[in-house]
Design a protein around this motif. Structure first.
Motif, PDB file in Angstrom:
ATOM      1  N   SER A   6       0.875  -1.443  -0.093  1.00  0.00           N
ATOM      2  CA  SER A   6       0.041  -0.060   0.117  1.00  0.00           C
ATOM      3  C   SER A   6       0.701   1.418  -0.095  1.00  0.00           C
ATOM      4  CB  SER A   6      -0.873   0.065   1.309  1.00  0.00           C
ATOM      5  OG  SER A   6      -1.925  -0.922   1.121  1.00  0.00           O
ATOM      6  N   VAL A   9       2.385   1.643  -3.573  1.00  0.00           N
ATOM      7  CA  VAL A   9       1.421   2.155  -4.380  1.00  0.00           C
ATOM      8  C   VAL A   9       1.192   3.669  -4.268  1.00  0.00           C
ATOM      9  CG1 VAL A   9      -1.187   1.920  -5.313  1.00  0.00           C
ATOM     10  CG2 VAL A   9       0.343   0.032  -4.943  1.00  0.00           C
ATOM     11  N   TYR A  13       1.700   6.735  -6.658  1.00  0.00           N
ATOM     12  CA  TYR A  13       0.338   7.518  -7.158  1.00  0.00           C
ATOM     13  C   TYR A  13       0.929   8.961  -6.925  1.00  0.00           C
ATOM     14  CZ  TYR A  13      -4.183   8.954  -7.157  1.00  0.00           C
ATOM     15  OH  TYR A  13      -5.593   9.501  -7.192  1.00  0.00           O
ATOM     16  N   ARG A  17       1.245  11.813 -11.702  1.00  0.00           N
ATOM     17  CA  ARG A  17      -0.298  11.716 -12.159  1.00  0.00           C
ATOM     18  C   ARG A  17      -0.233  12.514 -13.459  1.00  0.00           C
ATOM     19  NH1 ARG A  17      -2.358   7.266 -10.971  1.00  0.00           N
ATOM     20  NH2 ARG A  17      -4.605   8.013 -11.118  1.00  0.00           N
ATOM     21  N   GLU A 132     -10.863   7.268 -16.428  1.00  0.00           N
ATOM     22  CA  GLU A 132     -10.212   6.092 -16.631  1.00  0.00           C
ATOM     23  C   GLU A 132      -9.194   5.657 -17.535  1.00  0.00           C
ATOM     24  OE1 GLU A 132     -12.466   1.390 -16.968  1.00  0.00           O
ATOM     25  OE2 GLU A 132     -13.605   3.453 -17.542  1.00  0.00           O
ATOM     26  N   TYR A 153     -17.356  -0.685  -8.820  1.00  0.00           N
ATOM     27  CA  TYR A 153     -16.790   0.812  -8.872  1.00  0.00           C
ATOM     28  C   TYR A 153     -17.377   1.391  -9.959  1.00  0.00           C
ATOM     29  CZ  TYR A 153     -13.795   4.843  -9.064  1.00  0.00           C
ATOM     30  OH  TYR A 153     -13.465   6.015  -9.242  1.00  0.00           O
ATOM     31  N   HIS A 155     -17.110   4.583 -12.338  1.00  0.00           N
ATOM     32  CA  HIS A 155     -16.493   6.008 -13.051  1.00  0.00           C
ATOM     33  C   HIS A 155     -17.598   6.924 -13.227  1.00  0.00           C
ATOM     34  CE1 HIS A 155     -12.329   4.287 -13.024  1.00  0.00           C
ATOM     35  NE2 HIS A 155     -13.027   3.202 -13.600  1.00  0.00           N
ATOM     36  N   SER A 190       0.366   2.780  -9.884  1.00  0.00           N
ATOM     37  CA  SER A 190      -0.345   3.568  -8.847  1.00  0.00           C
ATOM     38  C   SER A 190      -1.549   2.770  -8.461  1.00  0.00           C
ATOM     39  CB  SER A 190      -0.625   4.697  -9.389  1.00  0.00           C
ATOM     40  OG  SER A 190      -1.504   4.709 -10.630  1.00  0.00           O
ATOM     41  N   SER A 191      -1.933   1.764  -8.799  1.00  0.00           N
ATOM     42  CA  SER A 191      -2.813   0.661  -8.628  1.00  0.00           C
ATOM     43  C   SER A 191      -2.643  -0.601  -8.022  1.00  0.00           C
ATOM     44  CB  SER A 191      -3.796   0.409  -9.858  1.00  0.00           C
ATOM     45  OG  SER A 191      -4.769  -0.902  -9.757  1.00  0.00           O
ATOM     46  N   ARG A 193      -4.111  -3.384  -7.678  1.00  0.00           N
ATOM     47  CA  ARG A 193      -4.284  -4.633  -8.555  1.00  0.00           C
ATOM     48  C   ARG A 193      -3.349  -4.620  -9.712  1.00  0.00           C
ATOM     49  NH1 ARG A 193      -7.042  -5.049 -13.470  1.00  0.00           N
ATOM     50  NH2 ARG A 193      -7.438  -7.042 -14.181  1.00  0.00           N
ATOM     51  N   ARG A 194      -3.111  -3.567 -10.382  1.00  0.00           N
ATOM     52  CA  ARG A 194      -1.894  -3.583 -11.354  1.00  0.00           C
ATOM     53  C   ARG A 194      -0.580  -3.910 -10.602  1.00  0.00           C
ATOM     54  NH1 ARG A 194      -4.588   0.795 -13.190  1.00  0.00           N
ATOM     55  NH2 ARG A 194      -3.182   2.526 -12.434  1.00  0.00           N
ATOM     56  N   TYR A 195      -0.201  -3.386  -9.597  1.00  0.00           N
ATOM     57  CA  TYR A 195       0.972  -3.471  -8.950  1.00  0.00           C
ATOM     58  C   TYR A 195       1.322  -5.282  -8.644  1.00  0.00           C
ATOM     59  CZ  TYR A 195       4.938  -2.856  -5.676  1.00  0.00           C
ATOM     60  OH  TYR A 195       6.121  -2.545  -4.804  1.00  0.00           O
TER      61      TYR A 195
END
Length: 237
Positions: A6, A9, A13, A17, A132, A153, A155, A190-191, A193-195
């Motif tokens: 966390s 990430v 982030y 950005r 997104e 989620y 958007h 920065s996500s 899930r992707r990390y």
């Protein structure tokens, strides 16, 4: 996901950005408008708070994640508070403008609406926006197997179904941005899930540097498409 992940990430982030907050707010705020006190709910690492501060004398950023808010930089015109939309650490009838930058889908509730009625002045402005970044092709190009995750989620969530808010604008659009390899790598990491997907594919050692090198090998600029959603309201109470 561990607290260490966390924190990692959150660091990515904060590191970079895309300037989407400012791009979107420039579309939503009338040129020359200046608000006295602003409130950014779900402010993350403070990037959205900094964007809102361009239109305010002072802004309060509220964020429930200690890891995220630890990355935020307090200034003379910005202060941060650990908290949530259901129990805002903000004085009654003190807020002139509120922003939700990718946070309303998490925060929307009856308790939040009651808190907004409490802290907002009559006719206060509420700005809801999200974006997104389309990264599926980038991940596929890196050899990362993506899969659809079950998530609620949204958007495009907004406040148009809430009678306490007068709708002034609702917009959905798509824009393209050019990102350098390192910038794109920060966005990828920065996500959570992707990390996790990237660590699974490339291992835990120097993963960010390795991905940046792979992106550099594909070119010094990468075009990414971004779906943007934004809506604007005034408080009726």
């Amino acid at each position: 996901m561990s607290e260490e992940y966390s924190s990692e990430v959150s660091a990515h982030y904060a590191a970079y950005r895309p300037p989407l907050h400012q791009i979107i707010l420039n579309e939503m705020v009338v040129t020359g408008d200046v608000f006295k006190i602003g409130l950014d709910i779900g402010c993350g690492t403070g990037i959205s708070t900094q964007a809102l501060s361009q239109y305010c004398h002072h802004v309060h950023g509220v964020e429930p994640s200690a890891a995220m808010i630890a990355q935020a930089r307090t200034t003379e015109t910005i202060s941060y508070h650990l908290g949530c939309g259901e129990n805002l650490p903000i004085k009654d009838k003190s807020i002139d403008v509120v922003s939700f930058a990718g946070s309303l889908s998490y925060a929307k509730s009856d308790a939040l609406l009651c808190e907004l009625a409490r802290v907002c002045k009559s006719k206060a402005t509420v700005l809801v926006y999200d974006f997104e970044v389309q990264l599926g092709d980038v991940l596929t190009g890196l050899g990362v197997n993506t899969y659809s995750s079950n998530t609620n989620y949204d958007h495009a969530v907004n406040l148009s179904d809430c009678s306490a808010f007068h709708e002034k604008q609702v917009t959905a659009d798509t824009i393209n941005l050019q990102l350098a390899p390192e910038q794109l790598a920060h966005v990828l990491f920065s996500s959570i899930r992707r990390y996790a997907l990237l660590v699974e594919r490339f291992g835990e050692q120097n993963t960010f540097d390795f991905v940046t090198e792979k992106l550099n090998a594909k070119g010094d600029a990468h075009t990414v498409s971004i779906n943007i959603y934004y809506s604007k309201y005034t408080v009726q109470v």
